[in-house]
Design a protein around this motif. Structure first.
Motif, PDB file in Angstrom:
ATOM      1  N   PHE A  68       0.909  -1.288  -0.048  1.00  0.00           N
ATOM      2  CA  PHE A  68      -0.002   0.156   0.014  1.00  0.00           C
ATOM      3  C   PHE A  68       0.957   1.569   0.024  1.00  0.00           C
ATOM      4  O   PHE A  68       2.206   1.176   0.331  1.00  0.00           O
ATOM      5  CB  PHE A  68      -0.856  -0.009   1.244  1.00  0.00           C
ATOM      6  N   THR A  69       0.109   2.331  -0.318  1.00  0.00           N
ATOM      7  CA  THR A  69       0.585   3.740  -0.038  1.00  0.00           C
ATOM      8  C   THR A  69       0.041   4.498   1.146  1.00  0.00           C
ATOM      9  O   THR A  69       0.584   4.951   1.774  1.00  0.00           O
ATOM     10  CB  THR A  69       0.529   4.631  -1.480  1.00  0.00           C
ATOM     11  N   LYS A  70      -1.305   4.058   1.220  1.00  0.00           N
ATOM     12  CA  LYS A  70      -2.094   4.688   2.053  1.00  0.00           C
ATOM     13  C   LYS A  70      -2.466   3.410   3.173  1.00  0.00           C
ATOM     14  O   LYS A  70      -3.086   2.497   2.595  1.00  0.00           O
ATOM     15  CB  LYS A  70      -3.401   5.192   1.644  1.00  0.00           C
ATOM     16  N   LEU A  71      -2.410   3.588   4.458  1.00  0.00           N
ATOM     17  CA  LEU A  71      -2.531   2.597   5.354  1.00  0.00           C
ATOM     18  C   LEU A  71      -4.018   1.924   5.236  1.00  0.00           C
ATOM     19  O   LEU A  71      -4.895   2.685   5.245  1.00  0.00           O
ATOM     20  CB  LEU A  71      -2.379   2.842   6.885  1.00  0.00           C
ATOM     21  N   PRO A  72      -4.160   0.393   5.081  1.00  0.00           N
ATOM     22  CA  PRO A  72      -5.513  -0.005   4.577  1.00  0.00           C
ATOM     23  C   PRO A  72      -6.328  -0.306   5.938  1.00  0.00           C
ATOM     24  O   PRO A  72      -7.419  -0.707   5.771  1.00  0.00           O
ATOM     25  CB  PRO A  72      -5.206  -1.427   3.964  1.00  0.00           C
ATOM     26  N   VAL A  73      -5.799   0.088   7.115  1.00  0.00           N
ATOM     27  CA  VAL A  73      -6.798  -0.179   8.344  1.00  0.00           C
ATOM     28  C   VAL A  73      -6.745   1.396   9.098  1.00  0.00           C
ATOM     29  O   VAL A  73      -5.982   2.185   8.998  1.00  0.00           O
ATOM     30  CB  VAL A  73      -6.074  -1.079   9.355  1.00  0.00           C
TER      31      VAL A  73
END
Length: 525
Positions: free
Chosen positions: A413-418
Motif C-alpha cells: 500500500f501507499t495509504k494504510l489500509p486499516v
C-alpha cells in the motif's frame, strides 16, 4: 417525411450496433467455450492437483532428508555479468497467456548470473497440472551469443505476473525470484521491499537458513477473474511447507497467504510473514554517508498494532552495530514495514524514486498466540543490500513433524489500509542534547514530529502532554510544542545514557488517554 426517415436511420444504426455487440458477445462466449474445451483436452493426461495434494506433498517431503536443488547451468549462463544477464528479455508476444484476453499474463525469468538455480513451474487448468517447460522462443537474448538449442531442459529461475494495474497496459504485478522471496506492487508504486515465505534463525549465531520454493503451480485465470492463485512447495533443511497465495491487484494489492508447515527438526527461531527491506540513511542516522541525497531507504519505520490495541512506531536506523528489537505480544493485530515519507524532495533521486516504494502491512487471520514481532537491523554500507527484516516469532518452538498452520493477509500500500488513531510520527531527529548554544555532550536530544493538527491551545493549556520513559538512563527533560511549519506537534526529549542499551518510549497524552502512536526507540551505547 424527412423526420420519419431520420428516425428510421437512427433505428437502423441502433439495430446494427446491437447486432455487432451481439456478434462480439457471441464470439467472446465461443472463444471462452473453445478455450475451456482446449484446456480440458490438454489436462486429460495431466496430473490432478489441489491444495490437499500439495499439503500431502509437503508432509511427505518433510519425512525425508533435505536435498539441495542441483545447480546445472551451462557455463556460459553461469558466468554472465549483470549487464549481459539483463540483456536477456522475455518476449511478451510469445508468452503462453498472451493474446488470450485473460486478466493476467505470465512471464519467466531466465536463469543465469546470480540466479543459478532453476525451479519447476506448472500450470493448473480445471484442477489438473502440467509443466510449463522451458522454450527459447520465450526469450530475446539480445547481444548475447548463446546457442539456445542446448537449453532444452533448462527450466526457469522464477516468474512474474502482469495485469492492467495502472491502465490498459499489462504492468508487472508480482514476481517470485530466488529462495522464497517475492515482491508485489499496488497502483502507481515501484518495487522496493520484499516478502519471504519463511525466515529461520535470522540473527542467530549459528547462521540463518534460507528456505526455498522448490516448485510452483500457477492457476490459469478465467477471463473475468479478479484475482489469481499461486501454489508453492517450500523446502529447507529444517522444514517443508505448502503455501497458497491468492493475489488481488488494486490501489492496494492484497495477497492472502495460507501456509502449512512441517518441521523436520526443532527450530530455534521461526519467523512467520517475514518482510525484508533496505535502510541506508535518513533523518536520524548518525552513521554519516558521503552522498548528495538527503535520505536513501525503501522503508523508514516499523509499525505495530499489538493485541492490546496500542500503535507503536519504531523509526529505522543504520548504526555501526547489529540491532535486534522484540515487541512481546499476544495475538498481534498487525505489523509492517512502512515507507512513510512520500516527499521526493527528501530523497532527490529521480531514478530510484524512493518516495514511490510500497509499504507492506501484515494482518494475521485468526489467533497467533504468544510471541513477539522481531525487528533486525543489520549495518550496511550500500543501498543494494537489504539490511532490515521484520517477522513474527511464536513463543513455542516448532517441533519435528508438528503441523503448523498460519493465515495472514499482506497489503502492498501507499495509504494504510486499516483505520487507526491520528498522531502518526512523521519524523525523528537526534543530536547532542542540552540547550542550543550550550551543548552538553553527555546528553542526547530526540526531536519527534507528530501529525496531530489543531492542538495548539491544548498544548499551551497543558491539556495535551508528553509522556516519556526509558528502561535505562535518565530522561533529563521533555517539552511538547505546536509546530507552525508542520501544523502538528513536536516533542523535544533530553536523554542521559548510562552505558547500557535502553528502550525509550514517548507518546502524546490528552486527559490520560494516548492520542498518538507510541514512539519506540532503541538506544545503543
Amino acid at each position: 417525411m424527412k423526420m420519419l426517415n431520420r428516425y428510421r436511420i437512427i433505428l437502423w444504426i441502433a439495430a446494427a450496433a446491437l447486432l455487432i455487440w451481439g456478434i462480439k458477445a457471441a464470439a467472446d462466449l465461443y472463444l471462452d467455450y473453445r478455450q475451456d474445451q482446449l484446456a480440458q483436452a490438454l489436462t486429460l493426461q495431466d496430473k490432478e492437483f489441489n491444495k490437499d495434494i500439495l499439503q500431502q506433498m509437503a508432509k511427505t517431503l518433510a519425512q525425508a532428508p533435505y536435498v539441495a536443488p542441483a545447480d546445472k547451468l551451462p557455463k556460459e549462463l553461469a558466468v554472465l555479468d549483470y549487464d549481459r544477464y539483463r540483456d536477456i528479455r522475455f518476449s511478451r508476444e510469445n508468452g503462453p497467456w498472451y493474446g488470450k484476453k485473460l486478466p493476467f499474463e505470465i512471464q519467466f525469468f531466465h536463469p543465469g548470473s546470480l540466479f543459478q538455480t532453476t525451479v519447476p513451474l506448472n500450470e493448473v487448468i480445471n484442477g489438473k497440472s502440467r509443466p510449463l517447460k522451458y522454450s527459447p522462443t520465450y526469450f530475446d537474448y539480445g547481444k548475447n551469443k548463446l546457442d539456445a538449442r542446448q537449453f532444452a531442459d533448462l527450466g526457469y529461475a522464477g516468474f512474474r505476473l502482469h495485469t492492467p494495474l495502472n491502465n490498459d497496459y499489462y504492468d508487472e504485478l508480482i514476481s517470485f525470484l530466488g529462495a522464497s522471496y517475492f515482491r508485489a506492487l499496488g497502483k502507481n508504486q515501484k518495487y522496493g521491499l520484499s516478502a519471504r515465505g519463511l525466515a529461520i534463525d535470522t540473527a542467530v549465531q549459528t547462521g540463518e537458513e534460507f528456505p526455498i520454493f522448490r516448485e510452483f503451480w500457477i492457476v490459469r485465470p478465467k477471463r473475468k477473474n479478479e484475482n489469481i492463485v499461486v501454489y508453492a512447495l517450500l523446502d529447507s533443511p529444517s522444514a517443508a511447507g505448502a503455501y497458497t497465495f491468492t493475489i488481488t491487484p488494486g490501489e492496494n494489492t492484497v495477497i492472502d497467504v495460507d501456509m502449512t508447515l512441517y518441521p523436520r527438526k526443532e527450530i530455534q527461531k521461526l519467523g512467520i510473514a517475514p518482510l525484508t527491506s533496505m535502510y541506508l540513511f535518513g533523518e536520524n542516522t548518525k552513521n554519516k554517508f558521503d552522498d548528495h541525497r538527503p535520505e536513501v531507504h525503501d522503508s523508514d519505520g516499523l509499525l505495530v498494532l499489538n493485541g492490546s490495541g496500542e500503535w507503536l512506531w519504531r523509526p529505522l536506523d543504520n548504526s555501526r552495530h547489529l540491532r535486534i528489537s522484540a515487541f512481546v505480544d499476544r495475538n498481534p493485530q498487525g505489523f509492517g514495514l512502512l515507507q512513510r515519507d512520500r516527499n521526493p524532495a527528501h530523497y532527490l533521486d529521480f531514478e530510484a524514486d524512493y518516495e514511490q516504494r510500497p509499504s507492506v502491512w501484515v494482518e494475521p487471520l485468526g489467533e497467533w498466540g504468544k510471541g513477539w514481532v522481531e525487528l533486525v537491523e543489520i549495518p550496511s554500507l550500500q543501498e543494494i543490500h537489504d539490511n532490515v527484516v521484520a517477522y513474527w516469532v511464536p513463543k513455542e518452538k516448532a517441533k519435528p513433524m508438528q503441523e503448523l498452520h498460519y493465515q495472514y493477509r499482506l497489503f502492498w500500500f501507499t495509504k494504510l489500509p486499516v483505520e487507526k488513531i491520528p498522531g502518526d510520527i512523521t519524523a525523528t531527529y537526534t543530536g547532542i542534547g542540552g540547550v542550543s548554544g550550550m551543548l552538553e555532550t553527555q546528553k542526547r536530544k530526540f526531536v519527534i514530529d507528530f501529525d496531530i493538527l489543531n492542538m495548539a491551545d491544548e498544548v499551551e493549556q497543558g491539556i495535551a502532554e508528553l509522556e516519556v520513559s526509558a528502561t535505562e538512563g535518565e530522561i533529563a527533560g521533555k517539552h511538547l510544542m505546536y509546530n507552525p511549519v508542520t501544523k502538528g506537534l513536536t516533542a523535544y526529549i533530553d536523554f542521559i545514557p548510562n552505558g547500557k542499551t535502553s528502550e525509550l518510549r514517548a507518546a502524546v497524552v490528552k486527559k490520560g488517554k494516548k492520542i498518538s502512536e507510541i514512539w519506540s526507540y532503541q538506544w545503543l551505547p
